[in-house]
Design a protein around this motif. Structure first.
Motif: not given
Length: 302
Positions: A103-104, A275-277, A283-285, A288-291
């Motif tokens: 679960g997240g 950065r992609t990973l 996001q799964t947490l 707010h994702p990085l740029p």
């Protein structure tokens, strides 16, 4: 991806070009050619009439050597890119397992996410001969950072932290042995990626082969003016400069490709891949994702 420049811009591209590093060799060869032309004009009988066919044969042999070396170096560069592509694939698979069976917001998934981001940062910096701990401390707790810092193999120690957490979940009955085996397969795959990267990093092209090609490049370019001056005259400096640019440029380019993880104009975009990973992990947490990553002209992250 960098767009292809237009016809005119192609001759004036500076960023990402190999010219700045081979300018000294080109100027040296052009200067030597100019001296040879001047001496030939003053003393026409000083230099014997040489057969340019012999220089052509040497040039062909040198081109073959440079081609073999460039192919070998490009194979290393492409294998490094494939390994980091595999790292993204296995990392995403590990994320899906964590979401499916934890679960997240579970402690297991959060631990996997933090360790996975620390692993990619640590592996990247280790392949660049940089201290990975400042980046690792952004994701791991102080206790985990202490064990990682003391480990002989820091990226592998981070994978062990994931394995220890999975073993703890199995002991509590939170996940079964089959699921644990699936997690372990992903960790083994990530460990294989790390080993492949270390193999490339620790096994350079044999120095003797590089030295041979490098010496022959200099000898050929220094002797070429003497073979061309009788037939080419004042055009000799220009012709030898073009040949020097081709040979020394290929030699420098192969040096870049030989070390695909280094920070140079032709190195792999490891910052962008990391950065992609990281964006997908955060996001799964629900954070707010990085740029988004942007690979600039020299393949570094903006």
């Amino acid at each position: 991806m960098r767009g292809k420049p237009g016809f005119l811009a192609l001759f004036f591209v500076y960023h990402g070009s190999i010219i700045p590093r081979v300018i000294p060799q080109i100027l040296l060869v052009a200067l030597l050619s100019s001296v040879v032309v001047w001496v030939h004009l003053k003393f026409p009988s000083l230099f014997p009439q040489l057969n340019t066919a012999s220089f052509g044969f040497i040039g062909i042999a040198l081109s073959l050597y440079l081609g073999f070396r460039n192919n070998a170096c490009y194979d290393r560069w492409w294998e490094g890119r494939r390994l980091w592509g595999q790292l993204l694939f296995e990392g995403r698979s590990l994320l899906r397992l964590g979401l499916s069976y934890g679960g997240g917001q579970s402690a297991l998934h959060r631990h996997i996410v933090q360790c996975l981001m620390a692993f990619t940062d640590c592996l990247r910096d280790q392949l660049r001969n940089q201290d990975p701990m400042p980046k690792v401390r952004r994701w791991l707790s102080a206790a985990d950072c202490a064990t990682v810092d003391q480990a002989v193999n820091r990226p592998d120690r981070i994978l062990q932290l994931i394995g220890e957490q999975i073993a703890l979940e199995v002991s509590k009955g939170a996940i079964d042995s089959v699921t644990a085996r699936n997690f372990e397969q992903r960790l083994v795959a990530l460990s294989a990626v790390q080993a492949g990267c270390e193999r490339i990093f620790n096994t350079p092209i044999p120095f003797a082969y590089m030295l041979l090609v490098h010496r022959v490049c200099y000898i050929y370019c220094f002797l070429l003016p003497f073979g061309l001056v009788a037939d080419s005259g004042l055009a000799t400096p220009l012709l030898t400069a073009i040949v020097a640019y081709a040979f020394f440029g290929l030699d420098e380019l192969s040096c870049d490709l030989e070390q695909p993880f280094a920070i140079n104009d032709n190195g792999l975009a490891l910052n962008a891949l990391t950065r992609t990973l990281e964006r997908e992990c955060l996001q799964t947490l629900g954070e707010h994702p990085l740029p988004p990553p942007v690979a600039s002209h020299n393949y570094r992250l903006n």
